[in-house]
Scaffold this motif. Sequence first.
Motif, mmCIF file in Angstrom:
data_model
loop_
_atom_site.group_PDB
_atom_site.id
_atom_site.type_symbol
_atom_site.label_atom_id
_atom_site.label_comp_id
_atom_site.label_asym_id
_atom_site.label_seq_id
_atom_site.Cartn_x
_atom_site.Cartn_y
_atom_site.Cartn_z
ATOM 1 N N SER A 113 0.853 -1.184 0.000
ATOM 2 C CA SER A 113 0.000 0.000 0.000
ATOM 3 C C SER A 113 0.892 1.237 0.000
ATOM 4 N N ARG A 114 0.306 2.401 -0.284
ATOM 5 C CA ARG A 114 1.099 3.632 -0.306
ATOM 6 C C ARG A 114 1.729 3.919 1.049
ATOM 7 N N ASP A 115 0.970 3.694 2.125
ATOM 8 C CA ASP A 115 1.508 3.948 3.462
ATOM 9 C C ASP A 115 2.661 3.007 3.785
ATOM 10 N N GLU A 116 2.567 1.756 3.346
ATOM 11 C CA GLU A 116 3.654 0.803 3.577
ATOM 12 C C GLU A 116 4.892 1.191 2.786
ATOM 13 N N GLU A 117 4.698 1.676 1.558
ATOM 14 C CA GLU A 117 5.831 2.103 0.738
ATOM 15 C C GLU A 117 6.559 3.277 1.394
ATOM 16 N N ILE A 118 5.793 4.193 1.943
ATOM 17 C CA ILE A 118 6.366 5.411 2.522
ATOM 18 C C ILE A 118 6.943 5.144 3.911
ATOM 19 N N MET A 122 6.430 12.599 8.357
ATOM 20 C CA MET A 122 6.968 13.756 7.634
ATOM 21 C C MET A 122 5.882 14.433 6.805
ATOM 22 N N ILE A 123 5.173 13.630 6.022
ATOM 23 C CA ILE A 123 4.183 14.172 5.085
ATOM 24 C C ILE A 123 3.038 14.856 5.820
ATOM 25 N N GLU A 124 2.666 14.314 6.975
ATOM 26 C CA GLU A 124 1.552 14.902 7.741
ATOM 27 C C GLU A 124 1.882 16.278 8.305
ATOM 28 N N MET A 125 3.156 16.664 8.293
ATOM 29 C CA MET A 125 3.557 17.999 8.754
ATOM 30 C C MET A 125 3.305 19.075 7.695
ATOM 31 N N ILE A 127 5.046 8.276 -6.096
ATOM 32 C CA ILE A 127 3.900 7.866 -5.279
ATOM 33 C C ILE A 127 3.053 9.121 -5.038
ATOM 34 N N ARG A 128 1.789 9.078 -5.430
ATOM 35 C CA ARG A 128 0.919 10.247 -5.270
ATOM 36 C C ARG A 128 0.143 10.138 -3.964
ATOM 37 N N LYS A 129 0.206 11.215 -3.180
ATOM 38 C CA LYS A 129 -0.580 11.327 -1.945
ATOM 39 C C LYS A 129 -1.301 12.668 -1.998
ATOM 40 N N GLY A 130 -2.491 12.684 -2.585
ATOM 41 C CA GLY A 130 -3.207 13.950 -2.755
ATOM 42 C C GLY A 130 -2.417 14.880 -3.661
ATOM 43 N N GLU A 131 -2.075 16.065 -3.146
ATOM 44 C CA GLU A 131 -1.297 17.043 -3.918
ATOM 45 C C GLU A 131 0.194 16.745 -3.900
ATOM 46 N N VAL A 179 10.673 7.551 -2.439
ATOM 47 C CA VAL A 179 11.297 6.901 -1.288
ATOM 48 C C VAL A 179 12.776 6.685 -1.588
ATOM 49 N N MET A 180 13.640 7.191 -0.697
ATOM 50 C CA MET A 180 15.086 7.218 -0.932
ATOM 51 C C MET A 180 15.829 6.211 -0.050
ATOM 52 N N ASP A 181 16.930 5.696 -0.571
ATOM 53 C CA ASP A 181 17.777 4.781 0.201
ATOM 54 C C ASP A 181 18.856 5.581 0.929
ATOM 55 N N GLY A 182 18.448 6.544 1.691
ATOM 56 C CA GLY A 182 19.367 7.411 2.417
ATOM 57 C C GLY A 182 18.630 8.657 2.876
#
Length: 204
Positions: free
Chosen positions: A52-57, A64-67, A164-168, A173-176
Amino acid sequence: MRKGWLLKNSVAFVGVVVSVCCLFVIIISVLKLPDVSLRDKLTGPSRGRKLSRDEEIGKLGKMMIEMLPEDLAFTVFVPSERAFKRDLRLQVNQSLGAEKRNDTYAIVSRILGFSTLPRTLLSTMVPPLKLVSYDSLSGLTLYISKDDDGLLVVNRIRSERINIRKGEFVVHVMDGIIMDAEFEQSVQPDIYEEEDFIETNILR
């Protein structure tokens, strides 16, 4: 004679209809194949079950995104859960005390500033074999390129999943972890903490 002609024409008509239907099914199947490969190019190769998108993130990435304000367009280069744990010894733990949770929140908010662009940037908007640069929210310059696999490289950190699209928002996802040298120095794990981590997690 007329009866035989009608019979032949009926058989020929049925044959034509069956052939057209088969041809139509083949064309539809072929046209659907590029959609799958295009999705793999945009989001990165899928391994095992679909996440799912949340699992990917990840949980810290979601924090972070919720801020960010939901009604504005941002691009966020979120560290993977593995990168948070490997580079900062940081992970979500419900049993942590309030002080430790506040420290985690403060660190994650600083990383957000370093790794967020106030604009939309999909991987398709980065030209192949070219380096583009944008200033993050904190003013850190992000140097972005695209490798042969179509994945993004930001300040020499390679992405694991892209677009990965989350609304706007657009999330990569980065390896670092993207951060400036001063902040990196301030959050480096203490040498004794690192030895304890190795003993408890690797030598066990």
